[in-house]
Design a protein around this motif. Structure first.
Motif, mmCIF file in Angstrom:
data_model
loop_
_atom_site.group_PDB
_atom_site.id
_atom_site.type_symbol
_atom_site.label_atom_id
_atom_site.label_comp_id
_atom_site.label_asym_id
_atom_site.label_seq_id
_atom_site.Cartn_x
_atom_site.Cartn_y
_atom_site.Cartn_z
ATOM 1 N N VAL A 294 9.616 -49.541 -36.329
ATOM 2 C CA VAL A 294 8.321 -50.150 -36.637
ATOM 3 C C VAL A 294 7.185 -49.230 -36.183
ATOM 4 O O VAL A 294 6.221 -48.999 -36.915
ATOM 5 C CB VAL A 294 8.196 -51.537 -35.980
ATOM 6 N N LYS B 111 1.686 -44.562 -41.556
ATOM 7 C CA LYS B 111 0.628 -45.125 -42.393
ATOM 8 C C LYS B 111 -0.753 -44.920 -41.779
ATOM 9 O O LYS B 111 -1.741 -45.424 -42.296
ATOM 10 C CB LYS B 111 0.868 -46.629 -42.587
ATOM 11 N N ARG C 60 6.937 -46.241 -38.506
ATOM 12 C CA ARG C 60 6.447 -46.625 -39.833
ATOM 13 C C ARG C 60 4.938 -46.844 -39.805
ATOM 14 O O ARG C 60 4.214 -46.412 -40.703
ATOM 15 C CB ARG C 60 7.180 -47.891 -40.289
ATOM 16 N N ILE C 61 4.451 -47.488 -38.752
ATOM 17 C CA ILE C 61 3.019 -47.763 -38.654
ATOM 18 C C ILE C 61 2.235 -46.481 -38.377
ATOM 19 O O ILE C 61 1.120 -46.308 -38.876
ATOM 20 C CB ILE C 61 2.773 -48.854 -37.593
ATOM 21 N N ILE D 78 -2.031 -46.210 -39.185
ATOM 22 C CA ILE D 78 -2.631 -47.407 -38.605
ATOM 23 C C ILE D 78 -2.832 -47.172 -37.106
ATOM 24 O O ILE D 78 -3.809 -47.619 -36.522
ATOM 25 C CB ILE D 78 -1.766 -48.645 -38.897
ATOM 26 N N ARG E 132 -4.759 -56.249 -43.634
ATOM 27 C CA ARG E 132 -3.383 -55.741 -43.681
ATOM 28 C C ARG E 132 -3.082 -54.927 -42.433
ATOM 29 O O ARG E 132 -2.022 -55.084 -41.817
ATOM 30 C CB ARG E 132 -3.173 -54.897 -44.932
ATOM 31 N N ASN E 133 -4.005 -54.057 -42.040
ATOM 32 C CA ASN E 133 -3.798 -53.220 -40.860
ATOM 33 C C ASN E 133 -3.715 -54.065 -39.590
ATOM 34 O O ASN E 133 -2.920 -53.772 -38.696
ATOM 35 C CB ASN E 133 -4.916 -52.183 -40.732
ATOM 36 N N GLN F 75 -0.300 -55.467 -39.333
ATOM 37 C CA GLN F 75 0.664 -54.434 -38.951
ATOM 38 C C GLN F 75 0.576 -54.132 -37.450
ATOM 39 O O GLN F 75 1.595 -54.001 -36.776
ATOM 40 C CB GLN F 75 0.399 -53.149 -39.743
ATOM 41 N N ARG F 76 -0.651 -54.034 -36.924
ATOM 42 C CA ARG F 76 -0.825 -53.780 -35.484
ATOM 43 C C ARG F 76 -0.276 -54.933 -34.665
ATOM 44 O O ARG F 76 0.334 -54.727 -33.612
ATOM 45 C CB ARG F 76 -2.302 -53.554 -35.151
#
Length: 88
Positions: free
Chosen positions: A57, A64, A60-61, A66, A20-21, A24-25
């Protein structure tokens, strides 16, 4: 290999989290590349529009965890500086 049930579960969770990470990256890098492409084309309005999308974006990341919050701030700062340089 994990021996206890707890360790096996953590291994499963880490695999899902890692995938998942990574996604996202990857999305983050894609949005940053869109801004850079707009900057290189010389279209300031397009670059600003792409930056606005990328900024949300990035934040948001970073929220989290990330990417680190400082990396998010650094990335946004560098993009803004490049967009401002288009007008000069």
């Amino acid at each position: 290999m994990a021996n206890s049930a707890q360790a096996r579960k953590r291994a499963r969770q880490n695999t899902v989290s890692r995938l998942r990470n990574a996604g996202q990256r990857s999305m983050l890098r894609t949005y940053v590349k869109k801004v850079i492409k707009a900057i290189e084309s010389g279209d300031k309005a397009q670059a600003q529009a792409e930056f606005k999308l990328a900024e949300s974006v990035i934040d948001r990341i970073a929220d989290k965890d990330i990417i680190h919050k400082n990396k998010a701030a650094r990335t946004k700062s560098r993009l803004v500086a490049r967009i401002k340089a288009l007008g000069a």
